[in-house]
Scaffold this active site. Structure first.
Site, PDB file in Angstrom:
ATOM      1  N   HIS A   1      50.212  42.855  39.174  1.00 40.47           N
ATOM      2  CA  HIS A   1      49.705  42.467  40.492  1.00 40.47           C
ATOM      3  C   HIS A   1      49.422  40.957  40.528  1.00 40.47           C
ATOM      4  CE1 HIS A   1      47.349  43.331  44.243  1.00 40.47           C
ATOM      5  NE2 HIS A   1      46.761  42.194  43.894  1.00 40.47           N
ATOM      6  N   GLU A   2      48.678  40.481  39.552  1.00 38.15           N
ATOM      7  CA  GLU A   2      48.299  39.055  39.558  1.00 38.15           C
ATOM      8  C   GLU A   2      49.512  38.163  39.281  1.00 38.15           C
ATOM      9  OE1 GLU A   2      45.660  38.519  40.960  1.00 38.15           O
ATOM     10  OE2 GLU A   2      44.688  40.473  40.704  1.00 38.15           O
TER      11      GLU A   2
HETATM   12 ZN   LIG Z   1      45.871  40.876  45.266  1.00 37.72          ZN
END
Ligand SMILES: [Zn+2]
Length: 692
Positions: A480-481
């Site tokens: 995600h990051e």
């Molecule tokens: Zn996010």
């Protein structure tokens, strides 16, 4: 430090290499930064910034010899805002990852003044006149600069640039009051949460809890100088009790305490909820909007409150029958376990029986997967994926200065070998680091100049001589990051304020969430996993279990999120205190639709709903964005990864048409350029197992 003179050009703000907070290169001399420099540096920078704004305002009255142009107004203002924002961003970053009392007080000392400066820009009549004059300049602009001009003009109008001066004063007053009330709301939640605890001299009440949770409860008691165990409302403790405690009475006690937080003086948020809602509504009306949701959503993808609401209502309708079926299955499972006379499920029973049901159906234990996900392997696999998919290369850069020995630095290179930017990776917890995981776009550059960014988190650290081994949810967090990071680093937008992640709130999670999908892909799993000791690949049965777990009670999770979104919109569109009375009772009725067990009469979650009330805007009228972005990511992923494969042609197209484009075009146009049509709900419903 010398006071800056007003004759310096705005460009001097960024070029001044002698000042560590005013760096122009995509590097920050972190080890040379000292908290005692912050106040004098920021004071000097703000003086330069104010002088720069005054210079722009003078353009409006300068006459035909020195006409207002894009360069001497919009571009000059952008440069000023970026310089101030960047300098404060570096201080805030150190407060996030390596705070000390000196850093915190330096940050607290400069933050209000910077906020007042930035918030005051739309209310500056001279500046607004100069911007309007330049916007009327008939000289044509390219589409990105044209978009930027339109967005700044719209934002100034929306934030009060055209109000009469007494209305500007009222607006400034409302803004100040909202800022103070929401800060108090946040503190009340923290204090009320921290102020509750339950001392249990006898450990038998904790039967069912994982050993680690029992050990934590014992440690909590020891810290407080007591014997036995102490339970709190901190998330790990609360979740462990609600999910695992065999004692239903104990689950009920914690559930009710949690959902009654901040409703008792001195930490009582009930009056604050009413006041904040009233002020937001007044602000929206003052600025010419029918309600607060329309004011907030004017520059989002949804556009209006009504459109966000139609989205939520539609998804609720499509989820309802699966939600009812999941509720019936959970009740049936309880009767299977406890006989036909088992009572109906209460709200504090749901997590408990859901966990038992998942174990019974899938025999699935997250902890068994951990040895297959050493962090090094996960990162190397993600980088290998980016190379195959996008042609991007990641190269270690141990020579670059950083803020802690645990932090590693890399360079991202494009397919042609050019540097896209540097990034820091800081993923283990420290006592001086804040909670959660995030990406920070530390420096945004013009095309051709590298960016600077970082990803930070609080993942499972190495223990003894074992490397860091991640839970699967942590693997998803890393992806995600990294998705946010790519969106920032590959950006090539000529206007920096429209670069990378500077996009609409309901679009920004598309690049992050779309990359999470790769964690479930049979083509990607071998890249990111392998036993830390033996190197063996992860057994295929584990991936099957992960994929099945993804749809387990998905309708229940979705209805809960949608009820929060509906509540948020109802409060910011419909709610009228004269007609609807107590906002707590009003909220309870709406939230009831999102849970399969009757809520108790004292349920008051809205009094601790920080997403909506802990800062002036935050997620207010925007909670729907979580689901909105899931619709986008599930849909676009089917184009990016047909059959979940790694498709270099699709990857290059995604990079070209969306990932590198920031906010240079409307988000719906970027989405359609890649997918070939507007977003559809079906892919999300399919991914969640909710299509009949
Ligand atoms: Zn996010």
């Amino acid at each position: 430090m010398t006071e800056p003179s007003a004759s310096e050009s705005p460009g001097a703000l960024a070029r001044e290499a002698a000042h560590p907070l005013r760096v122009a290169e995509p590097r920050v001399p972190f080890s040379a930064l000292r908290p005692e420099d912050v106040v004098p540096e920021m004071t000097a920078l703000l003086a330069l910034a104010r002088a720069g704004v005054a210079r722009i305002a003078m353009v409006a009255g300068a006459g035909p010899e020195a006409p207002a142009t894009y360069e001497n107004t919009f571009a000059a203002l952008e440069e000023i805002e970026i310089s101030v924002d960047r300098a404060l961003g570096i201080v805030r970053h150190l407060e996030d990852v390596a705070t000390t009392p000196a850093w915190r007080s330096a940050y607290d000392a400069v933050r209000p003044e910077v906020a007042a400066f930035l918030d005051g820009l739309p209310l500056d009549a001279g500046l607004w006149a100069a911007l309007r004059a330049a916007a009327a300049d008939p000289a044509p602009l390219d589409s990105v600069r044209g978009r930027y001009v339109q967005r700044v003009v719209d934002a100034f109008r929306r934030e009060g640039a055209e109000l009469a001066s007494d209305d500007k004063a009222r607006l400034a007053e409302i803004n100040g009051a909202l800022s103070a009330l929401t800060a108090r709301f946040a503190q009340n939640v923290v204090d009320a949460t921290a102020g509750w605890s339950l001392h249990l001299p006898d450990e038998t009440h904790l039967a069912g809890l994982p050993l680690a949770a029992v050990a934590a409860a014992r440690a909590e008691a020891t810290n407080r100088g007591r014997d036995g165990c102490v339970l709190t409302l901190a998330m790990p403790c609360y979740q462990a009790v609600l999910t695992h405690a065999l004692d239903a009475g104990l689950r009920q006690t914690l559930y009710r305490a949690y959902n009654r937080r901040a409703t008792v003086p001195p930490h009582d948020n009930r009056p604050l909820v009413a006041e904040i809602l009233a002020l937001r509504q007044r602000k929206a009306r003052l600025l010419g909007f029918a309600h607060y949701a329309d004011f907030v959503l004017a520059d989002r993808m949804a556009g209006t409150g009504q459109r966000a609401r139609a989205f939520v209502t539609d998804l609720q309708a499509r989820t309802q029958s699966a939600f009812e079926a999941e509720a019936a299955a959970l009740h049936a499972f309880r009767r299977e376990l406890e006989g036909d006379s088992a009572p109906a499920l209460a709200p504090w029973d749901l997590a408990f029986y859901a966990q038992k049901l998942q174990q019974a159906r899938y025999a699935f234990d997250d902890e068994l997967l951990r040895p297959y996900f050493p962090l090094e392997r996960v990162l190397a696999g993600a980088f290998a994926l980016f190379e195959r998919l996008y042609g991007l290369q990641v190269v270690p850069r141990p020579d670059v200065d950083t803020w802690h020995p645990d932090v590693t630095v890399y360079e991202l290179r494009t397919e042609t070998g050019a540097s896209a930017g540097l990034f820091h990776v800081d993923l283990f917890p420290r006592p001086t680091k804040r909670d959660g995981a995030w990406m920070n776009p530390l420096m945004v550059s013009a095309p051709g100049v590298p960016h600077l960014g970082l990803i930070a988190g609080n993942l499972s650290p190495p223990v003894g001589d074992r490397p860091a081994l991640l839970r699967f949810a942590e693997v998803e967090t890393v992806f995600h990051e990294l998705g946010h990071l790519l969106h920032h680093l590959v950006s090539r937008v000529p206007v920096r304020s429209l670069s990378g992640t500077s996009v609409a709130w309901d679009f920004v999670e598309l690049p992050s969430q779309i990359h999470e999908n790769f964690c479930y892909s049979p083509a990607v799993m071998p890249l990111i996993s392998g036993h830390f000791d033996t190197g063996e690949p992860m057994p295929a049965a584990f991936l099957q279990a992960l994929r099945r777990a993804r749809t387990f009670r998905a309708a229940t999770a979705q209805m809960r999120q949608l009820a929060f979104a509906e509540l948020d919109l109802a409060l910011h569109i419909d709610y009228d205190p004269e007609r609807d009375g107590d906002p707590l009772a009003y909220s309870r009725t709406i939230l009831q639709a999102g849970t399969p067990a009757p809520l108790p009469d004292d349920h008051a979650l809205v009094a601790a709903f920080s997403h909506l009330f802990a800062s002036p805007v935050a997620y207010s009228a925007g909670y729907y964005s979580y689901k909105w972005a899931e619709v986008l990511d599930a849909d676009a992923f089917e184009t990016l990864a047909p059959n979940e494969d790694i498709d270099p042609a699709a990857g290059r197209r995604f990079l070209e048409s969306l990932l590198s484009r920031g906010n240079s075009a409307p988000p719906e146009a970027l989405f359609e350029a890649f997918v070939g049509r507007p977003p559809s709900l079906e892919p999300l419903l399919r991914r969640s197992g909710l299509l009949a």
